[in-house]
Scaffold this motif. Structure first.
Motif, PDB file in Angstrom:
ATOM      1  N   SER A 233      -3.334  -7.490  -1.926  1.00 47.01           N
ATOM      2  CA  SER A 233      -2.527  -6.673  -1.014  1.00 47.01           C
ATOM      3  C   SER A 233      -3.163  -5.314  -0.769  1.00 47.01           C
ATOM      4  O   SER A 233      -2.481  -4.377  -0.353  1.00 47.01           O
ATOM      5  CB  SER A 233      -1.121  -6.494  -1.598  1.00 47.01           C
TER       6      SER A 233
ATOM      7  N   THR B 293      -2.829  -9.618  -6.086  1.00 51.02           N
ATOM      8  CA  THR B 293      -2.165 -10.367  -5.018  1.00 51.02           C
ATOM      9  C   THR B 293      -2.856 -10.149  -3.678  1.00 51.02           C
ATOM     10  O   THR B 293      -2.339 -10.539  -2.633  1.00 51.02           O
ATOM     11  CB  THR B 293      -0.679  -9.958  -4.894  1.00 51.02           C
TER      12      THR B 293
ATOM     13  N   LEU C 267      -0.983  -5.089  -6.917  1.00 53.37           N
ATOM     14  CA  LEU C 267      -1.497  -5.012  -5.549  1.00 53.37           C
ATOM     15  C   LEU C 267      -2.880  -5.647  -5.443  1.00 53.37           C
ATOM     16  O   LEU C 267      -3.177  -6.393  -4.503  1.00 53.37           O
ATOM     17  CB  LEU C 267      -1.565  -3.548  -5.098  1.00 53.37           C
TER      18      LEU C 267
ATOM     19  N   PHE D  20       3.974  -5.942  -1.011  1.00 49.86           N
ATOM     20  CA  PHE D  20       2.989  -6.983  -1.245  1.00 49.86           C
ATOM     21  C   PHE D  20       3.684  -8.325  -1.177  1.00 49.86           C
ATOM     22  O   PHE D  20       4.923  -8.407  -1.123  1.00 49.86           O
ATOM     23  CB  PHE D  20       2.257  -6.790  -2.581  1.00 49.86           C
TER      24      PHE D  20
ATOM     25  N   ARG E 188       5.955   0.310  -2.189  1.00 52.34           N
ATOM     26  CA  ARG E 188       4.765  -0.537  -2.060  1.00 52.34           C
ATOM     27  C   ARG E 188       5.211  -1.912  -1.585  1.00 52.34           C
ATOM     28  O   ARG E 188       6.244  -2.423  -2.005  1.00 52.34           O
ATOM     29  CB  ARG E 188       4.061  -0.679  -3.412  1.00 52.34           C
TER      30      ARG E 188
END
Length: 440
Positions: free
Chosen positions: A38, A36, A33, A85, A83
């Protein structure tokens, strides 16, 4: 004109994570996360502050997902955390499951729709009991691709031999479960330091494979085939009976497999009644076609007796039966025995059932099968026969997972006690049956 499939659908990868406690799964998910980009700015600020308070020199990325773990420790039941992303090459939906053995059932939930699973192991411990258990569940669910993330490789001094031995043992285990070697990738990573997660590490010059993210961005995605039989469990019958729509009768639900278009001939199950689709409605207007995963309302040419729980289908017919031969992953602390009365939830229909036989028990550690067990205990996988009070339209799980899967529910408290797969063979049941013999 037929609506083309969206670019975002083609470039979406559904994946699940699994691993034992303290193998670093939270840190790995946090690293993905974080790297990236995100993570929202306020979330990142909170992580930095909490890390400083703990006396850490670098952000503790596990804090990005540890809130959910704290909730579990407080006794709050949460099945799976999802999650989201994305990178310029692909979008991802990641099912994050806990590592405790008592939450193995959550791996079933998270992996049920996954196209790839990431299994974490600690490089200092290697393949452990929970690794083998998770691999067996993933094989049973038919998750097509696996990644073994050998985490904390930095704590072994980036030792190539350690990584190679772990990768060899894991590959041997999952190929015995039915995976092809080409569907399995092992990656040496340090989630804490970022080695080979997103950026290639200079500490592992002996590793010439892709980073974890590179693999996730490029691995082929298996899409629902256009020629799959059409399946549509009816969730709700819409009859507004307003002055504007006095005769409107639509059937709402989500397409489980295949494609449907106006003019298509359909069959209603379990009744066997036939009709034709006249329109496909959505809140944004009618569609020229609907595919697996889309929630729509179907209008039919005939006024049939259709209710929640019925299945609209086309193409190869499902089997309509009150006898289910299935594999169960037992999720309850109360053992299952022959004669138990339960509820079976298949699609949008729930019916009473009785367990008529326990025919086999799979040992995910030794990859062996024992016949006619006395019971199935928590997290055990076995073959059973059930008789339902009403016929159900089912497909083999290996052919159509959405209509080949069902849940077993406790009649007393309504809790889910098992995940069931119609006709799915136990992992290695056929290949290893000859190796299983009764004791002297």
């Amino acid at each position: 004109m037929t609506r083309e499939r969206s670019h975002s659908t083609v470039d979406l990868l559904r994946l699940a994570t699994a691993g034992s406690v303290d193998d670093g799964k939270s840190t790995l998910v946090g690293r993905l996360l974080y790297d990236t980009k995100s993570v929202l700015a306020d979330q990142l600020d909170a992580v930095h502050r909490a890390s400083v308070d703990r006396g850490l020199a670098t952000p503790d990325l596990s804090l990005l997902v540890d809130g959910l773990r704290s909730e579990r420790e407080q006794g709050i039941t949460i099945d799976v955390a999802y999650r989201y992303f994305a990178t310029p090459r692909r979008s991802f939906v990641l099912a994050d499951t806990p590592g405790h053995v008592q939450y193995t059932r959550n791996t079933v939930t998270g992996a049920s729709t996954a196209q790839l699973a990431i299994l974490l192991v600690d490089a200092r411990k290697g393949v452990v009991e929970q690794t083998r258990r998770h691999a067996a569940v993933l094989a049973l669910l038919g998750v097509p691709r696996l990644v073994l993330a050998v985490n904390k490789i930095d704590l072994t001094g980036y030792d190539e031999t350690t990584f190679a031995l772990i990768a060899k043992e894991f590959t041997a285990h999952v190929t015995a479960l039915g995976y092809e070697e080409s569907a399995v990738l092992a990656v040496p990573v340090s989630a804490l330091l970022g080695d080979n997660v997103v950026e290639r590490s200079g500490h592992t010059p002996w590793y010439d494979g892709p980073t974890l993210l590179e693999h996730l961005e490029t691995v082929p995605v298996r899409e629902d085939p256009d020629d799959a039989p059409f399946r549509f469990p009816v969730q709700y019958v819409i009859r507004p009976r307003t002055a504007e729509h006095p005769d409107y009768r639509g059937y709402a639900g989500q397409v489980a497999s295949g494609v449907v278009r106006p003019g298509q001939e359909i069959t209603l199950y379990p009744s066997g009644l036939r009709s034709r689709v006249t329109r496909i409605d959505t809140p944004d207007g009618p569609l020229a076609e609907a595919r697996a995963g889309q929630s729509v309302t179907l209008l039919l040419a005939d006024d049939l007796d259709i209710a929640r729980g019925d299945l609209v289908g086309a193409g190869e017919a499902p089997q309509v039966t009150d006898e289910l031969d299935a594999t169960l992953c037992w999720l309850s602390e109360k053992p299952l025995r022959a004669g138990a009365r339960v509820l079976v939830k298949h699609g949008t229909r729930t019916v009473p059932a009785i367990v008529t036989e326990l025919s086999a028990l799979f040992d995910e550690q030794s990859l062996s099968v024992s016949e006619t067990p006395q019971a199935l205990s928590l997290n055990e996988i076995g073959r059973v026969q059930l008789r339902t009070a009403e016929p159900l339209p089912v497909d083999p799980y290996t052919a159509l997972p959405r209509t080949g899967a069902f849940l077993v529910v406790d009649q007393a408290d309504g809790g889910t006690v098992a995940a069931g797969l119609v006709g799915a063979p136990l992992p290695v049941l056929e290949t290893r049956r000859a190796l299983v013999s009764p004791g002297p």
